[in-house]
Design an enzyme around this catalytic site. Structure first.
Site, PDB file in Angstrom:
ATOM      1  N   GLY A 204       0.859  -1.180   0.000  1.00  0.00           N
ATOM      2  CA  GLY A 204       0.000   0.000   0.000  1.00  0.00           C
ATOM      3  C   GLY A 204       0.886   1.217   0.000  1.00  0.00           C
ATOM      4  N   GLU A 205       0.636   2.089   0.929  1.00  0.00           N
ATOM      5  CA  GLU A 205       1.428   3.322   1.015  1.00  0.00           C
ATOM      6  C   GLU A 205       1.929   3.425   2.452  1.00  0.00           C
ATOM      7  OE1 GLU A 205       3.447   6.450   0.450  1.00  0.00           O
ATOM      8  OE2 GLU A 205       1.847   6.732   1.909  1.00  0.00           O
ATOM      9  N   SER A 206       3.239   3.366   2.601  1.00  0.00           N
ATOM     10  CA  SER A 206       3.776   3.191   3.953  1.00  0.00           C
ATOM     11  C   SER A 206       3.517   4.387   4.871  1.00  0.00           C
ATOM     12  CB  SER A 206       5.265   2.843   3.911  1.00  0.00           C
ATOM     13  OG  SER A 206       5.988   3.829   3.218  1.00  0.00           O
TER      14      SER A 206
ATOM     15  N   CYS B 166       5.826  -5.504   0.386  1.00  0.00           N
ATOM     16  CA  CYS B 166       5.962  -4.131  -0.101  1.00  0.00           C
ATOM     17  C   CYS B 166       5.853  -3.124   1.055  1.00  0.00           C
ATOM     18  CB  CYS B 166       4.953  -3.893  -1.214  1.00  0.00           C
ATOM     19  SG  CYS B 166       5.548  -2.680  -2.389  1.00  0.00           S
TER      20      CYS B 166
ATOM     21  N   ARG C 154      12.639   3.114   0.083  1.00  0.00           N
ATOM     22  CA  ARG C 154      11.310   3.232  -0.545  1.00  0.00           C
ATOM     23  C   ARG C 154      11.441   3.606  -2.015  1.00  0.00           C
ATOM     24  NH1 ARG C 154       7.543   7.216   2.468  1.00  0.00           N
ATOM     25  NH2 ARG C 154       6.160   6.442   0.843  1.00  0.00           N
TER      26      ARG C 154
ATOM     27  N   ILE D   4       5.526  -2.896  -7.662  1.00  0.00           N
ATOM     28  CA  ILE D   4       4.836  -1.621  -7.850  1.00  0.00           C
ATOM     29  C   ILE D   4       5.443  -0.589  -6.897  1.00  0.00           C
ATOM     30  CG2 ILE D   4       2.614  -0.421  -7.804  1.00  0.00           C
ATOM     31  CD1 ILE D   4       1.318  -3.260  -8.050  1.00  0.00           C
ATOM     32  N   ARG D   5       6.156   0.358  -7.436  1.00  0.00           N
ATOM     33  CA  ARG D   5       6.859   1.347  -6.596  1.00  0.00           C
ATOM     34  C   ARG D   5       7.520   0.655  -5.411  1.00  0.00           C
ATOM     35  NH1 ARG D   5       2.562   4.063  -4.773  1.00  0.00           N
ATOM     36  NH2 ARG D   5       1.247   2.672  -5.967  1.00  0.00           N
TER      37      ARG D   5
ATOM     38  N   HIS E 100       4.251  -7.796  -5.040  1.00  0.00           N
ATOM     39  CA  HIS E 100       2.848  -8.045  -4.672  1.00  0.00           C
ATOM     40  C   HIS E 100       2.445  -9.459  -5.079  1.00  0.00           C
ATOM     41  CE1 HIS E 100       1.003  -4.053  -3.564  1.00  0.00           C
ATOM     42  NE2 HIS E 100       2.198  -3.676  -3.966  1.00  0.00           N
TER      43      HIS E 100
ATOM     44  N   GLU F  42      -0.100 -11.132  -4.268  1.00  0.00           N
ATOM     45  CA  GLU F  42      -1.551 -11.360  -4.317  1.00  0.00           C
ATOM     46  C   GLU F  42      -2.139 -11.110  -5.698  1.00  0.00           C
ATOM     47  OE1 GLU F  42      -0.080  -8.755  -3.141  1.00  0.00           O
ATOM     48  OE2 GLU F  42      -1.245  -6.955  -3.580  1.00  0.00           O
TER      49      GLU F  42
HETATM   50  N1  GLN Z   1       6.000   2.909  -2.505  1.00  0.00           N
HETATM   51  C1  GLN Z   1       5.168   2.506  -1.420  1.00  0.00           C
HETATM   52  C2  GLN Z   1       5.644   3.093  -0.108  1.00  0.00           C
HETATM   53  O1  GLN Z   1       6.745   3.538  -0.019  1.00  0.00           O
HETATM   54  C3  GLN Z   1       5.102   1.003  -1.309  1.00  0.00           C
HETATM   55  C4  GLN Z   1       4.511   0.474  -2.560  1.00  0.00           C
HETATM   56  C5  GLN Z   1       3.713  -0.774  -2.394  1.00  0.00           C
HETATM   57  O2  GLN Z   1       3.392  -1.220  -1.288  1.00  0.00           O
HETATM   58  N2  GLN Z   1       3.340  -1.319  -3.511  1.00  0.00           N
HETATM   59  O3  GLN Z   1       4.899   3.096   0.812  1.00  0.00           O
END
Ligand code: GLN
Length: 183
Positions: free
Chosen positions: A48-50, A80, A100, A129-130, A165, A167
């Site tokens: 997700g987004e940390s 992630c 990150r 993904i990122r 990821h 999932e």
């Molecule tokens: N870039 C996100 C972060 O730094 C992590 C990306 C992800 O969980 N797919 O939070």
């Protein structure tokens, strides 16, 4: 008693993880509060987004309960952003430091075939993904896979972390690897 596997459901990709866990035949339940956490035998921390996830953990008073959960030795699987949550600069459970967005931002989302010890057959199709990578890690950390020389999957004690990821790749072998640690 059936084993119940929690999925941290504050933010991010939790719903698809629940689905994958059910495909593996385990009872999955969402964890949003310390009370929820007290009812599960293992935990998935999704991508997700940390930054947002950190805020959610703070808001719900989950930081100390999560640290205590890890200390009990119950299996924890961080993917992630979930891998970032476990590192030295976040919950401090794992002797790792994540970088990150290490592969670059959106544009550097990519797929890669990875061989992961413990997963037989075809390589795992890993969707990044990122994604972060492990910029630093201590002796207790076992690296399971790398991309371009950067660790993207690792294990320490009861924690398994991967920077992709699992999932969304349409298979359950990485979840099964994690579930093998769940009694
Ligand atoms: N870039 C996100 C972060 O730094 C992590 C990306 C992800 O969980 N797919 O939070």
């Amino acid at each position: 008693m059936t084993t119940s596997v929690g999925v941290l459901a504050l933010q991010g990709a939790f719903a698809v993880h629940e689905q994958r866990l059910r495909e593996c035949g385990v009872a999955a339940r969402q964890v949003r509060t310390p009370e929820d956490l007290s009812h599960v035998d293992a935990l998935v921390m999704p991508g997700g987004e940390s930054t947002t996830m950190t805020l959610g953990i703070k808001r719900e008073g989950l930081a100390d309960p999560l640290r205590a959960f890890v200390k009990t030795g119950k299996p924890v699987f961080g993917t992630c952003a979930g891998m970032i949550m476990l590192d030295r600069e976040h919950l401090g459970c794992m002797d790792t430091l994540c970088r990150r967005n290490a592969f670059g931002r959106q544009i550097r989302s990519f797929e890669e075939d990875l061989d992961i010890p413990g997963i037989d057959g075809e390589p795992v199709r890993a969707v990044f993904i990122r994604a972060p990578w492990l910029a630093e890690y201590g002796d207790a950390v076992e690296i399971l896979a790398e991309v371009d020389g950067h660790p993207v999957a690792a294990r320490q004690d009861n924690m398994l972390v991967i920077s992709f990821h699992p999932e969304i790749a349409g298979e359950t072998r990485v979840h099964e690897l994690f579930l093998r640690a769940v009694k």
